[in-house]
Enzyme design. Structure first.
Site, PDB file in Angstrom:
ATOM      1  N   PRO A   1       0.793  -1.232   0.000  1.00 60.76           N
ATOM      2  CG  PRO A   1      -0.238  -1.184   2.085  1.00 60.76           C
ATOM      3  CD  PRO A   1       0.459  -2.106   1.138  1.00 60.76           C
ATOM      4  CG  ASN A   2      -0.330   4.266   1.235  1.00 60.55           C
ATOM      5  OD1 ASN A   2      -1.316   4.765   0.680  1.00 60.55           O
ATOM      6  ND2 ASN A   2      -0.393   3.712   2.438  1.00 60.55           N
TER       7      ASN A   2
ATOM      8  NE  ARG B   1       3.696   6.432   1.787  1.00 60.27           N
ATOM      9  CZ  ARG B   1       4.099   5.261   2.195  1.00 60.27           C
ATOM     10  NH1 ARG B   1       4.740   4.467   1.357  1.00 60.27           N
ATOM     11  NH2 ARG B   1       3.840   4.860   3.397  1.00 60.27           N
TER      12      ARG B   1
ATOM     13  CE1 TYR C   1       8.472   5.271   3.246  1.00 63.10           C
ATOM     14  CE2 TYR C   1       6.912   7.077   3.505  1.00 63.10           C
ATOM     15  CZ  TYR C   1       7.430   5.868   3.931  1.00 63.10           C
ATOM     16  OH  TYR C   1       6.906   5.265   5.045  1.00 63.10           O
TER      17      TYR C   1
ATOM     18  CG  ASN D   1       8.364  -1.857   0.453  1.00 59.80           C
ATOM     19  OD1 ASN D   1       7.860  -2.065   1.556  1.00 59.80           O
ATOM     20  ND2 ASN D   1       8.828  -0.667   0.099  1.00 59.80           N
TER      21      ASN D   1
ATOM     22  CB  ALA E   1       1.495  -0.080   6.394  1.00 50.02           C
TER      23      ALA E   1
ATOM     24  CG  ASP F   1       0.827 -17.657   8.013  1.00 53.37           C
ATOM     25  OD1 ASP F   1       1.937 -17.808   8.553  1.00 53.37           O
ATOM     26  OD2 ASP F   1      -0.239 -17.596   8.652  1.00 53.37           O
TER      27      ASP F   1
ATOM     28  CD  GLU G   1      12.090  -6.911   5.265  1.00 52.58           C
ATOM     29  OE1 GLU G   1      12.993  -7.683   5.691  1.00 52.58           O
ATOM     30  OE2 GLU G   1      11.382  -6.246   6.016  1.00 52.58           O
TER      31      GLU G   1
ATOM     32  CG  HIS H   1      11.304  -1.989   4.458  1.00 53.16           C
ATOM     33  ND1 HIS H   1       9.929  -2.010   4.396  1.00 53.16           N
ATOM     34  CD2 HIS H   1      11.680  -3.180   4.955  1.00 53.16           C
ATOM     35  CE1 HIS H   1       9.507  -3.167   4.847  1.00 53.16           C
ATOM     36  NE2 HIS H   1      10.549  -3.904   5.189  1.00 53.16           N
TER      37      HIS H   1
ATOM     38  CB  SER I   1      12.090   4.854   5.049  1.00 53.39           C
ATOM     39  OG  SER I   1      11.261   3.858   5.609  1.00 53.39           O
TER      40      SER I   1
ATOM     41  NE  ARG J   1       9.969   6.019   8.973  1.00 55.25           N
ATOM     42  CZ  ARG J   1       8.973   5.945   8.095  1.00 55.25           C
ATOM     43  NH1 ARG J   1       9.064   5.104   7.064  1.00 55.25           N
ATOM     44  NH2 ARG J   1       7.909   6.713   8.228  1.00 55.25           N
TER      45      ARG J   1
ATOM     46  NE  ARG K   1       6.891   4.117  10.269  1.00 53.26           N
ATOM     47  CZ  ARG K   1       5.822   4.295   9.492  1.00 53.26           C
ATOM     48  NH1 ARG K   1       5.473   3.383   8.624  1.00 53.26           N
ATOM     49  NH2 ARG K   1       5.106   5.396   9.584  1.00 53.26           N
TER      50      ARG K   1
HETATM   51  C1  DQA Z   1       8.091   1.208   3.975  1.00 54.50           C
HETATM   52  C2  DQA Z   1       8.182   1.429   5.482  1.00 54.50           C
HETATM   53  C3  DQA Z   1       6.862   1.107   6.139  1.00 54.50           C
HETATM   54  O1  DQA Z   1       6.955   1.285   7.545  1.00 54.50           O
HETATM   55  C4  DQA Z   1       5.789   2.028   5.615  1.00 54.50           C
HETATM   56  O2  DQA Z   1       4.536   1.708   6.175  1.00 54.50           O
HETATM   57  C5  DQA Z   1       5.714   2.047   4.144  1.00 54.50           C
HETATM   58  C6  DQA Z   1       6.948   1.978   3.352  1.00 54.50           C
HETATM   59  C7  DQA Z   1       9.372   1.628   3.240  1.00 54.50           C
HETATM   60  O3  DQA Z   1       9.494   1.254   2.077  1.00 54.50           O
HETATM   61  O4  DQA Z   1      10.202   2.348   3.799  1.00 54.50           O
HETATM   62  O5  DQA Z   1       4.646   2.216   3.565  1.00 54.50           O
HETATM   63  O6  DQA Z   1       7.909  -0.189   3.728  1.00 54.50           O
END
Ligand code: DQA
Length: 143
Positions: free
Chosen positions: A9-10, A17, A22, A73, A76, A86, A97, A99, A101, A106, A110
């Site tokens: 998401p996002n 954003r 980011y 990624n 959230a 799972d 994985e 991220h 940020s 943080r 998180r």
């Molecule tokens: C994130 C870090 C997460 O805590 C956050 O909710 C995101 C982006 C990152 O890419 O830094 O949406 O996964």
């Protein structure tokens, strides 16, 4: 070799954003990085982004027997979703994985990360370049 990059998401709102956290690069810029990795490495990389947890789980399930590796990624959902963990465990495809940020430095909420123990590696805090690093890591590991 076939890799799948999944964003939660996002991530579609990159650039708009919280640019101080980011960055100013957009989701389209990220897709361009992935496309150039695809060409440079001579592999197939599919991408998927959804704001819906169930859609992400469906995509992970569909990856079974189709992809050699996953870069994810979960955004959230990293901090909330046992269901995504799972699904990754069920298909058992080598997963890295990412991220954007530096999530480990943080807010306290998180610091819960359900997929951390499953993934083969994590790249965080490198902006969208982290995806390139993750793809190259997985490529080297799998080839
Ligand atoms: C994130 C870090 C997460 O805590 C956050 O909710 C995101 C982006 C990152 O890419 O830094 O949406 O996964």
């Amino acid at each position: 070799m076939k890799l799948l990059v999944i964003n939660g998401p996002n991530i579609n709102l990159l650039g708009l954003r919280e640019p101080d956290i980011y960055g100013k690069k957009t989701y389209n810029d990220l897709l361009k990085i992935i496309e150039s990795e695809e060409k440079n490495l001579g592999i197939k990389i599919d991408t998927f982004q959804s704001n819906w947890e169930g859609a992400i789980i469906d995509k992970i399930q569909d990856a079974f027997n189709r992809y050699n590796g996953i870069i994810i990624n979960p955004a959230a959902y990293t901090h909330t979703s046992i269901a995504i963990l799972d699904a990754l465990k069920a298909v058992n495809i080598p997963t890295v994985e990412v991220h954007i940020s530096k999530v480990s430095e943080r807010e306290g909420f998180r610091q819960i990360n359900f997929i951390r123990n499953f993934v083969v590696n994590s790249f965080e805090g490198y902006g969208i370049e982290g995806y390139k690093m993750a793809i190259e890591y997985l490529y080297e590991k799998l080839r």
